[in-house]
Design an enzyme around this catalytic site. Sequence first.
Site, short mmCIF file in Angstrom:
data_model
loop_
_atom_site.label_atom_id
_atom_site.label_comp_id
_atom_site.label_asym_id
_atom_site.label_seq_id
_atom_site.Cartn_x
_atom_site.Cartn_y
_atom_site.Cartn_z
CG ASP A 513 1.60 4.67 -3.68
OD1 ASP A 513 2.06 3.52 -3.61
OD2 ASP A 513 0.87 5.07 -2.91
CG ASN A 521 7.21 -3.00 4.17
OD1 ASN A 521 8.31 -3.17 4.29
ND2 ASN A 521 6.50 -2.02 4.29
CG ASP A 530 12.04 0.92 7.34
OD1 ASP A 530 10.87 1.10 7.09
OD2 ASP A 530 12.38 0.53 8.60
CD GLU A 557 2.72 2.63 0.53
OE1 GLU A 557 1.60 1.98 -0.07
OE2 GLU A 557 3.02 2.92 1.51
#
Length: 640
Positions: A513, A521, A530, A557
């Site tokens: 993770d 983000n 992305d 993620e």
Amino acid sequence: MTHKILIVDDKPNNLYILRNYLCEAGFKVLMLNSGQAALKRVAYIKPDIILLDVMMPGMDGFETCRRLKKNGVTKDTPIIFVTAKTETIDKVDGLEMSAVDYITKPFQLTEVLARVNKHLTISDLRKQLEAKNRQLEAEIAERIQAEEVIKQQNQFFHTIIESLSSPFYVINVENYTIEVANSAAHKLGITHLNTCYALTHHRDTPCDSAEHPCPLVIIRKTKKPTTVEHIHYDKDDNPINVEVHGYPIFNDEGEVVQMIEHSIDITERKQAEESLHQAYEELKMRVEELGTLNLIMQMLTTITELDTALQIVVQIMIKPFDAYQCGIALLNDDRTELIVTAEYTHGSQENNRPYQNLVGTRIPIASDPSTMQAVEKRVSVVVPHPQTNLLTVLMRARNSQCLLIVPLLVRGKTIGTISIHTDKMGREFIIDEIKLAETIAGQIAGVIENARLFKAEKMTNQELQNLNEGLARLAHVDGLTQLANRRHFDNYLSQEWQRLKREQGYLSLIMLDIDHFKQYNDYYGHLAGDDCLKQMAQLLLQATRRPADLVARYGGEEFVLVLPYTKEHGAYQLALRIKTELSQLQISHARSIVSPYVTCSMGITSIIPQESSSVIELVDRADQALYQAKEQGRNQIVVL
């Protein structure tokens, strides 16, 4: 609540005694020395009452009062004039400017306190009254809106029942009289206030034999929807085979007072059932030999007529899911309705519920939140004990204990749904069943898309084959990272689990993770997010060099690595290499509390598959290890 008093006087020394007295009385007192200062600061101070001196240089108290009453903040604030003048005309002038009172110097402190308290009480009561009026206005508006909604619902209900081509009526459970009937019911002689059994069955009392169970009797006993078969008679005494759907209506005490009855002519269906039954028996034998998924794929690829293939598929899906109903519905062009393309309802001795043909029925997506979630969010939805809304009642009286809705996806876009109903008490869909349904949905969606494209563009056989291969790849690849997707991961992990259980080899799992990715983000934007995911995907692909190793995007993620024939030590060394190579990339992360660069947390587990263990336990252990890595401060590797 402590009230605020503003005193405006160019000679405040004269009012110190008054200020101290009011402060001791529990008020918060502020003082300004001019009308100009009061006008500038009153919006910030927001006093509950103003004591305003009349005689001040520049702008006197009268002009200050006039301007304060034009201010939106203080227009309703009580103003008491303070002056040494005693002439009556001055007091009249002040009161005509909307001042609430007049205090003359020298002060009588107890009188001043009494006047201030009186006008504060009046002001508080006025505010409470205004708030109560606003509340009442809001409640009235809400009630008017609710009445309009009820009116629209009644109109909608009337439109729906009148649009039905088959009889629909509401029966009083006490005396069996018909209270509501649509036009289709009128054509059979069923009208208001007639006894339903005298008209439809030529009887004075309900028939409740094993051959023709009475829906009204069943509903009074069970208080649940029911579906039965009957022979009704039209107004010319002609017998009609019908399927009756009954749905109870309750009063406030929970007693059944009415029943909605919707009858469907099943004469043609009865004739078609025999041929469908024969086809089903043949397919049943092949299911036992080849397995449900292989058989479904064979039906989809060998039957050229798509509607026929889908109708057979929904019949096949009844057995492996222990379901009583399965349906496939496709979105219309404007994506507001689902149109039933194939549906099958399994009959049983317990509830006498045979197949019911609803092909062509249009279902507004907005009428069912669960369906809307499956279509718009493109996820499978499990609905335990689904509540049936009125629109569904008009189509079918469902008795579902659990419902599974799976979207049909093509290139990430929903084109329809598969719905699977079960009616066993306590029945729930397990993970493996949901995965199987999603796998079937992926294949069906691909075939439907192929059929549409073939019909629209008249593809050559080679082009159609290439498209199938592309769709098959899309069904197993994550669109953003180009890694294996969750579905491919599930299938591959199950496959390797079975193989290593036979060979008694080690199987390791690494769950990874990206730390604080939401903050990444939020700070850098989703496009940068992305790109970060893509870089992580490439790093993982380069770190795993063996053909049998699989790297997959697990969701958001999160990534997962499947490592066949790898012990705990080998998996840990690979995790260290991934951690080191990620740190060398130095991807900036200004909002991380762990490091100025992007880091990750990893959980590792390793096992030799046994009969007593399961794939789910392996995934859960890896997930628990990842959770511990996060709890220990992130940027950690935990082996469990």
